[in-house]
Design an enzyme around this catalytic site. Structure first.
Site, PDB file in Angstrom:
ATOM      1  N   CYS A  52      16.437  -6.913 -13.154  1.00 13.86           N
ATOM      2  CA  CYS A  52      15.095  -7.299 -13.593  1.00 13.86           C
ATOM      3  C   CYS A  52      14.942  -8.820 -13.572  1.00 13.86           C
ATOM      4  O   CYS A  52      15.732  -9.534 -14.172  1.00 13.86           O
ATOM      5  CB  CYS A  52      14.834  -6.769 -14.996  1.00 13.86           C
ATOM      6  SG  CYS A  52      13.205  -7.218 -15.626  1.00 13.86           S
ATOM      7  N   LYS A  92      21.487  -0.850 -11.577  1.00 16.88           N
ATOM      8  CA  LYS A  92      20.523  -1.367 -10.603  1.00 16.88           C
ATOM      9  C   LYS A  92      20.681  -2.869 -10.569  1.00 16.88           C
ATOM     10  O   LYS A  92      20.722  -3.523 -11.606  1.00 16.88           O
ATOM     11  CB  LYS A  92      19.087  -1.000 -10.972  1.00 16.88           C
ATOM     12  CG  LYS A  92      18.110  -1.545  -9.920  1.00 16.88           C
ATOM     13  CD  LYS A  92      16.695  -1.140 -10.155  1.00 16.88           C
ATOM     14  CE  LYS A  92      15.844  -1.734  -9.031  1.00 16.88           C
ATOM     15  NZ  LYS A  92      14.432  -1.508  -9.205  1.00 16.88           N
ATOM     16  N   ASN A 162      16.947  -0.026  -2.250  1.00 23.68           N
ATOM     17  CA  ASN A 162      15.664  -0.131  -2.921  1.00 23.68           C
ATOM     18  C   ASN A 162      14.871  -1.277  -2.315  1.00 23.68           C
ATOM     19  O   ASN A 162      15.430  -2.343  -2.060  1.00 23.68           O
ATOM     20  CB  ASN A 162      15.908  -0.372  -4.421  1.00 23.68           C
ATOM     21  CG  ASN A 162      14.637  -0.566  -5.194  1.00 23.68           C
ATOM     22  OD1 ASN A 162      14.220  -1.688  -5.409  1.00 23.68           O
ATOM     23  ND2 ASN A 162      14.020   0.526  -5.614  1.00 23.68           N
ATOM     24  N   GLY A 163      13.600  -1.026  -2.063  1.00 22.04           N
ATOM     25  CA  GLY A 163      12.703  -2.079  -1.595  1.00 22.04           C
ATOM     26  C   GLY A 163      11.908  -1.692  -0.368  1.00 22.04           C
ATOM     27  O   GLY A 163      12.471  -1.277   0.636  1.00 22.04           O
ATOM     28  N   ASP A 164      10.589  -1.797  -0.478  1.00 20.42           N
ATOM     29  CA  ASP A 164       9.666  -1.667   0.654  1.00 20.42           C
ATOM     30  C   ASP A 164       9.632  -0.307   1.320  1.00 20.42           C
ATOM     31  O   ASP A 164       9.370  -0.220   2.515  1.00 20.42           O
ATOM     32  CB  ASP A 164       9.960  -2.732   1.724  1.00 20.42           C
ATOM     33  CG  ASP A 164       9.718  -4.136   1.234  1.00 20.42           C
ATOM     34  OD1 ASP A 164       8.987  -4.300   0.241  1.00 20.42           O
ATOM     35  OD2 ASP A 164      10.273  -5.064   1.835  1.00 20.42           O
TER      36      ASP A 164
END
Length: 176
Positions: A52, A92, A162-164
């Protein structure tokens, strides 16, 4: 107390299974307790957020700031595993803080053998301002394979990217 302020976040309905409790912080004892509570509440797993980029989270040394403290990160994973009982513990994270640090950061996490590591394919500095670089997810799998080659396949840490991903077609492409 902190318990009263946050316990409502652990409530969910049976329709939400499978569900993991996502937690963050810097105190290993709190992770042990949070994992115990998550198991008691019926969660299916514990996910530690070390990615985060929120400034209020980072000021506490949490989230992606954890990339700067690998020894603490490792202790937190161990603490969560102590409290989780049979529940899997996942992490994560990002590929680095200001730059690509995957080759040094990921092995620290893998040394604790979490069930899953989700790699957000950007650095903290990049936030979501640049396209996710999925070649880093591929490299994460290669690093995992080298570090955990002695483990049976079912005991190796699963690497998720993770991502897009905006469509099912994107997902299939990323898997390839």
């Amino acid at each position: 107390s902190g318990y009263e302020k946050t316990i409502h976040r652990f409530k969910f309905s049976n329709k939400q299974h499978p569900i993991a409790a996502q937690v963050w912080g810097t105190n290993p004892d709190h992770f042990t307790k949070a994992a115990q509570i998550a198991e008691e509440f019926g969660f299916d797993g514990i996910d530690i957020n070390m990615g985060c980029p929120d400034k209020t989270i980072e000021k506490q040394g949490c989230g992606s700031a954890m990339i700067k403290s690998p020894a603490v990160a490792r202790e937190i994973i161990r603490a969560a595993k102590r409290g989780a009982g049979p529940l899997p513990v996942s992490v994560k994270t990002r590929i680095g803080y200001n730059k690509d640090e995957l080759d040094t950061w990921l092995p620290e996490l893998l040394a604790e053998t979490p069930a899953v590591i989700t790699v957000h394919a950007r650095t903290r500095k990049e936030m979501s301002k640049v396209p996710a670089r999925w070649e880093h997810v591929r490299r994460a799998v290669e690093i995992r394979n080298k570090m955990q080659e002695h483990l049976p396949q079912e005991e190796r840490t699963l690497i998720l990217g993770n991502g897009d991903i905006t469509s099912l077609e994107d997902a299939h492409e990323r898997i390839r």
